[in-house]
Design a protein around this motif. Structure first.
Motif: not given
Length: 313
Positions: A5-9, A31-34, A38-41, A45-53
Motif C-alpha cells: 500500500q505504501l509503495q502504491y502511495v 487494484t491500486l486505487s482500492m 483501504k489505507l485511507e480508511d 485521512i485523505l492522502i490525496f486531493d483527487r479534486g485537483k489536476k
C-alpha cells in the motif's frame, strides 16, 4: 497497513496520476486505487486531493509520503542484508553517473562488468551532482560516480582515479605557442565553460579563482557539451578545458590543440559514492575493482593538484 500500500502511495505521489502509477507498479488501476482507499480508511485521512489536476498530496499526505519512503527503503534492505551475508553478487543496482564522466568512463568498464557479474541488473542514470545527492539521500540510487570531494556528511566517497585537466587551445589563441601552461596563465574571460549545473564547470571556475584578478562577472559564453565548446574554440571564441579522458577521443588536427599543464597538474578526483547506510557494499566493491582495473592503464598521472567541484563562496 502493508508495504505494498505504501509503495502504491509513493507511485501516485511521484506520477500524480492513478492510471500511470498503476502502470508503473504493474497492477491494474482499480487494484491500486482500492488499496490506497483501504489505507485511507484505516488511517481515517485523505492522502490525496483527487479534486485537483494533477492529483496533489494533502498536508497529512505529504508527511505520510516522507515516512513511507523510509519504511519502504528499510524493507528493501532486508533482501540486501541476506544477499550480502550469502555473498551473492546480483539483483538490481541503481547507479548514477555525472554527464562529464558518463561518455568516457562507461564504455571502458560496462562490458567487463556485465560479463563478470551477469546476475547484477545495472540501472544506469545520467544525473548532475545535485540530482545524484538527492537520489542517494532518498534511497533511489545505490551508488554514483561523481567528482569529489563533496563534503557531505551522509555520503561516503571512495576514490577511483584522478583525471587531469587538459587545455584545448586553438592556433589563434595567445597561449597556443606555449608548449606547456601554468594555471596562472588562465584568464576566465577567454575560457569557454560548461553551463551552470555541471561540476566540471565549478572545477574550472575554482581553478581560475585562485588567480589574481579573477572576475566572475566576465563570463562570455557557456555551453552544455564539450563538443560544442571545442567547435566554438575552433571558431576563435576562446579556449576551453577538458577532462583528460575526453581529450583522448579527439581526432586529427584537433589533437594538435591540446596543451598540458606544468606539474602539479590540476585534476579532478572521481569517486564511487554512496550513502553511509548503504548495504549493497559487495556490489559496490565489485564495481570499484572492475573500474580501477580498466582505468589504471588509461591515466598514469601522479603529481596532481585536486580541484574541488564544490562551488567556492
Amino acid at each position: 497497513m502493508t508495504i505494498t500500500q505504501l509503495q502504491y502511495v509513493l507511485a501516485v505521489a511521484k506520477y500524480q496520476n492513478f492510471t500511470l502509477a498503476a502502470e508503473k507498479s504493474f497492477v491494474t488501476q482499480p487494484t491500486l486505487s482500492m488499496q490506497i482507499q483501504k489505507l485511507e480508511d484505516e488511517l481515517d485521512i485523505l492522502i490525496f486531493d483527487r479534486g485537483k489536476k494533477p492529483i496533489q498530496l494533502t498536508e497529512i499526505g505529504r508527511k505520510l509520503v516522507e515516512q513511507s519512503k523510509n519504511i519502504v527503503n528499510e524493507a528493501n534492505r532486508i533482501k540486501d542484508i541476506v544477499e550480502q551475508q550469502k555473498g551473492f553478487i546480483g539483483g538490481e543496482f541503481k547507479l548514477g553517473i555525472i554527464p562529464t564522466v558518463m561518455p568516457t568512463l562507461l564504455p571502458m568498464f560496462l562490458t567487463n562488468f556485465i560479463k563478470k557479474y551477469s546476475k547484477v541488473h545495472l540501472k544506469i542514470e545520467e544525473l548532475n551532482t545535485k540530482g545524484i545527492i538527492e537520489k542517494l539521500m532518498d534511497g533511489n540510487l545505490d551508488a554514483a560516480i561523481a567528482a569529489t570531494p563533496l563534503q557531505h556528511e551522509h555520503i561516503k566517497e571512495r576514490v577511483l582515479y584522478y583525471e587531469p585537466f587538459v587545455a584545448y587551445i586553438p592556433q589563434n589563441h595567445r597561449l597556443y605557442s606555449n608548449k606547456k601552461i601554468d594555471t596562472t596563465d588562465l584568464a576566465i574571460e577567454d575560457i569557454l565553460l560548461l553551463e551552470d549545473g555541471h561540476c566540471f564547470r565549478e572545477g574550472v571556475v575554482n581553478l581560475c579563482k585562485s588567480n589574481k584578478g579573477f572576475n566572475d562577472e566576465r563570463f562570455q559564453l557557456e555551453s552544455g557539451s564539450f563538443e560544442t565548446m571545442i567547435k566554438l574554440a575552433n571558431e576563435g571564441m576562446g579556449m576551453t578545458l577538458l577532462p583528460y579522458l575526453h581529450s583522448l577521443d579527439l581526432k586529427g588536427t584537433e589533437k594538435d590543440n591540446l596543451h598540458y599543464f606544468n606539474e602539479p597538474t590540476p585534476a579532478r578526483e572521481v569517486s564511487l559514492i554512496y550513502h553511509k547506510s548503504e548495504l549493497k557494499l559487495h556490489i559496490i566493491e565489485a564495481l570499484r575493482e572492475v573500474i580501477m582495473g580498466v582505468i589504471r592503464g588509461a591515466i598514469a598521472f601522479q603529481n596532481v593538484q585536486i580541484i574541488s567541484p564544490v562551488a567556492k563562496r
